[in-house]
Design a protein around this motif. Structure first.
Motif, PDB file in Angstrom:
ATOM      1  N   ALA A   8      -5.256  44.254 -32.273  1.00  0.00           N
ATOM      2  CA  ALA A   8      -4.851  43.243 -31.291  1.00  0.00           C
ATOM      3  C   ALA A   8      -5.553  43.467 -29.957  1.00  0.00           C
ATOM      4  CB  ALA A   8      -3.331  43.281 -31.116  1.00  0.00           C
ATOM      5  N   ALA A   9      -5.658  44.719 -29.529  1.00  0.00           N
ATOM      6  CA  ALA A   9      -6.352  45.028 -28.274  1.00  0.00           C
ATOM      7  C   ALA A   9      -7.832  44.652 -28.376  1.00  0.00           C
ATOM      8  CB  ALA A   9      -6.200  46.509 -27.946  1.00  0.00           C
ATOM      9  N   PHE A  10      -8.444  44.923 -29.519  1.00  0.00           N
ATOM     10  CA  PHE A  10      -9.852  44.574 -29.744  1.00  0.00           C
ATOM     11  C   PHE A  10     -10.042  43.066 -29.650  1.00  0.00           C
ATOM     12  CE2 PHE A  10     -13.627  43.774 -32.307  1.00  0.00           C
ATOM     13  CZ  PHE A  10     -14.483  44.797 -31.933  1.00  0.00           C
ATOM     14  N   ALA A  11      -9.146  42.320 -30.297  1.00  0.00           N
ATOM     15  CA  ALA A  11      -9.234  40.858 -30.262  1.00  0.00           C
ATOM     16  C   ALA A  11      -9.043  40.338 -28.842  1.00  0.00           C
ATOM     17  CB  ALA A  11      -8.188  40.256 -31.196  1.00  0.00           C
ATOM     18  N   LEU A  12      -8.136  40.943 -28.095  1.00  0.00           N
ATOM     19  CA  LEU A  12      -7.882  40.520 -26.721  1.00  0.00           C
ATOM     20  C   LEU A  12      -9.114  40.765 -25.847  1.00  0.00           C
ATOM     21  CD1 LEU A  12      -5.432  39.258 -25.327  1.00  0.00           C
ATOM     22  CD2 LEU A  12      -4.769  41.551 -24.577  1.00  0.00           C
ATOM     23  N   ASP A  13      -9.792  41.888 -26.073  1.00  0.00           N
ATOM     24  CA  ASP A  13     -11.006  42.160 -25.306  1.00  0.00           C
ATOM     25  C   ASP A  13     -12.087  41.136 -25.628  1.00  0.00           C
ATOM     26  OD1 ASP A  13     -12.784  43.860 -23.625  1.00  0.00           O
ATOM     27  OD2 ASP A  13     -13.816  44.139 -25.524  1.00  0.00           O
ATOM     28  N   LEU A  14     -12.225  40.781 -26.908  1.00  0.00           N
ATOM     29  CA  LEU A  14     -13.213  39.764 -27.281  1.00  0.00           C
ATOM     30  C   LEU A  14     -12.875  38.420 -26.650  1.00  0.00           C
ATOM     31  CD1 LEU A  14     -13.825  40.442 -31.089  1.00  0.00           C
ATOM     32  CD2 LEU A  14     -15.329  40.997 -29.184  1.00  0.00           C
ATOM     33  N   LEU A  15     -11.585  38.116 -26.540  1.00  0.00           N
ATOM     34  CA  LEU A  15     -11.155  36.821 -26.024  1.00  0.00           C
ATOM     35  C   LEU A  15     -11.265  36.740 -24.503  1.00  0.00           C
ATOM     36  CD1 LEU A  15      -9.819  34.053 -26.624  1.00  0.00           C
ATOM     37  CD2 LEU A  15      -7.596  35.197 -26.346  1.00  0.00           C
ATOM     38  N   LEU A  16     -10.822  37.794 -23.809  1.00  0.00           N
ATOM     39  CA  LEU A  16     -10.697  37.741 -22.354  1.00  0.00           C
ATOM     40  C   LEU A  16     -11.775  38.515 -21.608  1.00  0.00           C
ATOM     41  CD1 LEU A  16      -6.824  38.197 -21.961  1.00  0.00           C
ATOM     42  CD2 LEU A  16      -8.140  36.065 -22.040  1.00  0.00           C
ATOM     43  N   GLY A  17     -12.357  39.508 -22.239  1.00  0.00           N
ATOM     44  CA  GLY A  17     -13.277  40.375 -21.510  1.00  0.00           C
ATOM     45  C   GLY A  17     -12.520  41.169 -20.465  1.00  0.00           C
ATOM     46  N   ASP A  18     -13.081  41.229 -19.272  1.00  0.00           N
ATOM     47  CA  ASP A  18     -12.485  42.033 -18.201  1.00  0.00           C
ATOM     48  C   ASP A  18     -12.266  41.159 -16.966  1.00  0.00           C
ATOM     49  OD1 ASP A  18     -11.598  44.087 -16.632  1.00  0.00           O
ATOM     50  OD2 ASP A  18     -13.556  45.003 -16.318  1.00  0.00           O
ATOM     51  N   PRO A  19     -11.209  40.314 -16.962  1.00  0.00           N
ATOM     52  CA  PRO A  19     -10.976  39.420 -15.809  1.00  0.00           C
ATOM     53  C   PRO A  19     -10.764  40.221 -14.526  1.00  0.00           C
ATOM     54  CG  PRO A  19      -9.591  38.816 -17.684  1.00  0.00           C
ATOM     55  CD  PRO A  19     -10.192  40.146 -18.006  1.00  0.00           C
ATOM     56  N   ARG A  20     -11.560  39.951 -13.525  1.00  0.00           N
ATOM     57  CA  ARG A  20     -11.476  40.717 -12.284  1.00  0.00           C
ATOM     58  C   ARG A  20     -10.227  40.369 -11.480  1.00  0.00           C
ATOM     59  NH1 ARG A  20     -16.128  43.409 -11.949  1.00  0.00           N
ATOM     60  NH2 ARG A  20     -17.960  42.571 -13.011  1.00  0.00           N
ATOM     61  N   SER A  21      -9.561  39.272 -11.836  1.00  0.00           N
ATOM     62  CA  SER A  21      -8.361  38.877 -11.101  1.00  0.00           C
ATOM     63  C   SER A  21      -7.126  39.654 -11.542  1.00  0.00           C
ATOM     64  CB  SER A  21      -8.107  37.377 -11.297  1.00  0.00           C
ATOM     65  OG  SER A  21      -7.944  37.072 -12.677  1.00  0.00           O
ATOM     66  N   LEU A  22      -7.212  40.353 -12.676  1.00  0.00           N
ATOM     67  CA  LEU A  22      -6.057  41.090 -13.193  1.00  0.00           C
ATOM     68  C   LEU A  22      -6.132  42.557 -12.773  1.00  0.00           C
ATOM     69  CD1 LEU A  22      -5.789  39.678 -16.845  1.00  0.00           C
ATOM     70  CD2 LEU A  22      -4.478  38.999 -14.825  1.00  0.00           C
ATOM     71  N   PRO A  23      -4.979  43.213 -12.593  1.00  0.00           N
ATOM     72  CA  PRO A  23      -4.990  44.648 -12.279  1.00  0.00           C
ATOM     73  C   PRO A  23      -5.582  45.439 -13.438  1.00  0.00           C
ATOM     74  CG  PRO A  23      -2.769  43.902 -12.815  1.00  0.00           C
ATOM     75  CD  PRO A  23      -3.610  42.680 -12.707  1.00  0.00           C
ATOM     76  N   HIS A  24      -6.270  46.536 -13.116  1.00  0.00           N
ATOM     77  CA  HIS A  24      -6.963  47.286 -14.155  1.00  0.00           C
ATOM     78  C   HIS A  24      -6.758  48.789 -13.944  1.00  0.00           C
ATOM     79  CE1 HIS A  24      -9.936  48.470 -17.078  1.00  0.00           C
ATOM     80  NE2 HIS A  24     -10.226  47.221 -17.332  1.00  0.00           N
ATOM     81  N   PRO A  25      -6.221  49.491 -14.944  1.00  0.00           N
ATOM     82  CA  PRO A  25      -5.973  50.927 -14.800  1.00  0.00           C
ATOM     83  C   PRO A  25      -7.208  51.736 -14.427  1.00  0.00           C
ATOM     84  CG  PRO A  25      -4.833  50.089 -16.733  1.00  0.00           C
ATOM     85  CD  PRO A  25      -5.702  48.968 -16.220  1.00  0.00           C
ATOM     86  N   VAL A  26      -8.388  51.356 -14.929  1.00  0.00           N
ATOM     87  CA  VAL A  26      -9.591  52.126 -14.631  1.00  0.00           C
ATOM     88  C   VAL A  26      -9.938  52.027 -13.141  1.00  0.00           C
ATOM     89  CG1 VAL A  26     -12.046  52.395 -15.124  1.00  0.00           C
ATOM     90  CG2 VAL A  26     -10.450  51.931 -16.990  1.00  0.00           C
ATOM     91  N   VAL A  27      -9.681  50.869 -12.540  1.00  0.00           N
ATOM     92  CA  VAL A  27      -9.887  50.726 -11.095  1.00  0.00           C
ATOM     93  C   VAL A  27      -8.943  51.657 -10.349  1.00  0.00           C
ATOM     94  CG1 VAL A  27      -9.735  49.139  -9.135  1.00  0.00           C
ATOM     95  CG2 VAL A  27     -10.706  48.352 -11.317  1.00  0.00           C
ATOM     96  N   TRP A  28      -7.684  51.725 -10.791  1.00  0.00           N
ATOM     97  CA  TRP A  28      -6.720  52.617 -10.159  1.00  0.00           C
ATOM     98  C   TRP A  28      -7.138  54.078 -10.321  1.00  0.00           C
ATOM     99  CZ3 TRP A  28      -2.085  49.795 -12.892  1.00  0.00           C
ATOM    100  CH2 TRP A  28      -1.954  48.507 -12.340  1.00  0.00           C
ATOM    101  N   ILE A  29      -7.652  54.406 -11.508  1.00  0.00           N
ATOM    102  CA  ILE A  29      -8.119  55.776 -11.731  1.00  0.00           C
ATOM    103  C   ILE A  29      -9.259  56.108 -10.773  1.00  0.00           C
ATOM    104  CG2 ILE A  29      -9.270  57.306 -13.387  1.00  0.00           C
ATOM    105  CD1 ILE A  29      -7.721  55.794 -15.606  1.00  0.00           C
ATOM    106  N   GLY A  30     -10.171  55.172 -10.584  1.00  0.00           N
ATOM    107  CA  GLY A  30     -11.282  55.388  -9.652  1.00  0.00           C
ATOM    108  C   GLY A  30     -10.802  55.629  -8.232  1.00  0.00           C
ATOM    109  N   ARG A  31      -9.805  54.872  -7.796  1.00  0.00           N
ATOM    110  CA  ARG A  31      -9.261  55.068  -6.456  1.00  0.00           C
ATOM    111  C   ARG A  31      -8.585  56.432  -6.336  1.00  0.00           C
ATOM    112  NH1 ARG A  31      -6.534  49.027  -6.011  1.00  0.00           N
ATOM    113  NH2 ARG A  31      -8.488  47.859  -5.698  1.00  0.00           N
ATOM    114  N   LEU A  32      -7.878  56.827  -7.387  1.00  0.00           N
ATOM    115  CA  LEU A  32      -7.242  58.142  -7.394  1.00  0.00           C
ATOM    116  C   LEU A  32      -8.282  59.252  -7.263  1.00  0.00           C
ATOM    117  CD1 LEU A  32      -4.835  60.102  -7.935  1.00  0.00           C
ATOM    118  CD2 LEU A  32      -5.303  59.789 -10.391  1.00  0.00           C
ATOM    119  N   ILE A  33      -9.378  59.137  -8.007  1.00  0.00           N
ATOM    120  CA  ILE A  33     -10.431  60.154  -7.966  1.00  0.00           C
ATOM    121  C   ILE A  33     -11.023  60.248  -6.563  1.00  0.00           C
ATOM    122  CG2 ILE A  33     -12.740  60.740  -8.819  1.00  0.00           C
ATOM    123  CD1 ILE A  33     -11.862  59.437 -11.511  1.00  0.00           C
ATOM    124  N   ARG A  34     -11.268  59.122  -5.931  1.00  0.00           N
ATOM    125  CA  ARG A  34     -11.841  59.137  -4.587  1.00  0.00           C
ATOM    126  C   ARG A  34     -10.904  59.830  -3.594  1.00  0.00           C
ATOM    127  NH1 ARG A  34     -16.365  59.431  -5.608  1.00  0.00           N
ATOM    128  NH2 ARG A  34     -17.787  57.689  -5.941  1.00  0.00           N
TER     129      ARG A  34
END
Length: 318
Positions: A8-34
């Motif tokens: 299901a996650a794979f299908a969702l990625d194919l359908l939506l990609g990475d919408p920049r308008s939605l919150p993203h854990p990897v962005v939060w991880i990057g801020r934490l690292i900084r």
């Protein structure tokens, strides 16, 4: 849960990609690292120890946050827990975004807008792009698609099957650490050592699995699977990275092109080893074939994971 969650996650990625308008854990991880990096850099006496603390603290926060959020959602309701798990799993995959971002670069190349292509490329690769010619831009695109098929798709799939969303987010935490501090320059050589070595360790199996799936994909696509396998065996370990050379060599062999060679990183020339045979100049068609290999290798990984999960569910003694 994992049996349905990963497809299901794979299908969702194919359908939506990475919408920049939605919150993203990897962005939060990057801020934490900084933020952690800024705090730890104030204690420069033992840079390698500070880097170990950075990696450990980042992964501890990622684990506690993901596990805690899922546990809380589970108490509030099974449907909420399932939805949260699906969203977290989906955010660890980057198949469609890798395709769309690299395709934008190649489209600019085909339109002859090389300056714009170099700028767009600079957002998806770490090398300096200002001096790249047309073929150099295409080669860099192919290399990043090949390498990130492992880092951005196959490896997260492996850790989703092995450890669910928490396991995949821990992998993304390690990968983000490597992309932010895992450099061999003066600033990060010691501070980023732990992050770079951890990322190398976590990608040992996925990189080799990616190469195998690339070879199988080449066979199914009627590319040169035999040469892909020979190139992996001959050239993969020449790469400065213990892992990146495997998918790159598989693609180079399947397409009959040469990847690698001299490049510039942060103003410093780097003589990257050549992978593959220079049988033809690199063209946009080679990029499109690389994308086809990426999608098919990713689907083969997903299918293998689902099959293995099903076997383990029905034959727990395996």
């Amino acid at each position: 849960m994992i049996f349905w969650l990963v497809p299901a996650a794979f299908a969702l990625d194919l359908l939506l990609g990475d919408p920049r308008s939605l919150p993203h854990p990897v962005v939060w991880i990057g801020r934490l690292i900084r933020r952690l990096e800024a705090a730890l850099e104030e204690r420069p006496k033992n840079r390698r120890l500070a880097g170990v603390i950075l990696a450990a603290a980042t992964l501890a926060v990622v684990f506690a946050s993901a596990w805690g959020a899922l546990a809380l959602a589970g108490r509030l309701g099974e449907a909420l827990a399932g939805a949260l798990a699906l969203w977290l799993a989906y955010t660890t995959l980057a198949l469609r975004s890798l395709h769309s971002e690299s395709r934008a670069v190649v489209t600019l190349v085909e339109e002859g807008r090389l300056d714009e292509a170099r700028l767009a490329l600079s957002f998806i690769v770490s090398r300096d792009t200002a001096a790249l010619d047309r073929e150099g831009i295409l080669r860099a695109c192919i290399e990043t698609v090949a390498e990130n098929t492992s880092d951005g798709v196959v490896a997260p799939l492996c850790y989703l099957f092995a450890g669910g969303p928490v396991g995949a987010l821990l992998y993304k935490g390690a990968s983000t650490l490597d992309s932010m501090v895992g450099y061999r320059n003066e600033r990060y050589r010691d501070f980023g050592w732990a992050s770079a070595r951890l990322d190398d360790l976590l990608n040992l199996v996925p990189a080799r699995l990616t190469a195998l799936c690339m070879v199988l994909a080449a066979l199914l696509l009627r590319l040169d699977a035999g040469r892909a396998l020979r190139t992996v065996r001959r050239d993969a370990r020449k790469h400065h990275s213990p892992n990146a050379g495997f998918p790159e060599a598989a693609v180079a062999g399947a397409l009959g092109i040469r990847l690698g060679g001299p490049a510039v990183y942060f103003g410093t020339p780097v003589d990257k080893p050549a992978l593959g045979d220079d049988l033809a100049p690199v063209t946009p068609e080679h990029y499109r074939q690389t994308v086809a290999l990426m999608y098919l290798a990713s689907l083969l990984t997903l299918a293998g994971g689902v099959l293995l999960t099903w076997c383990l569910r029905h034959n727990p003694c395996i």
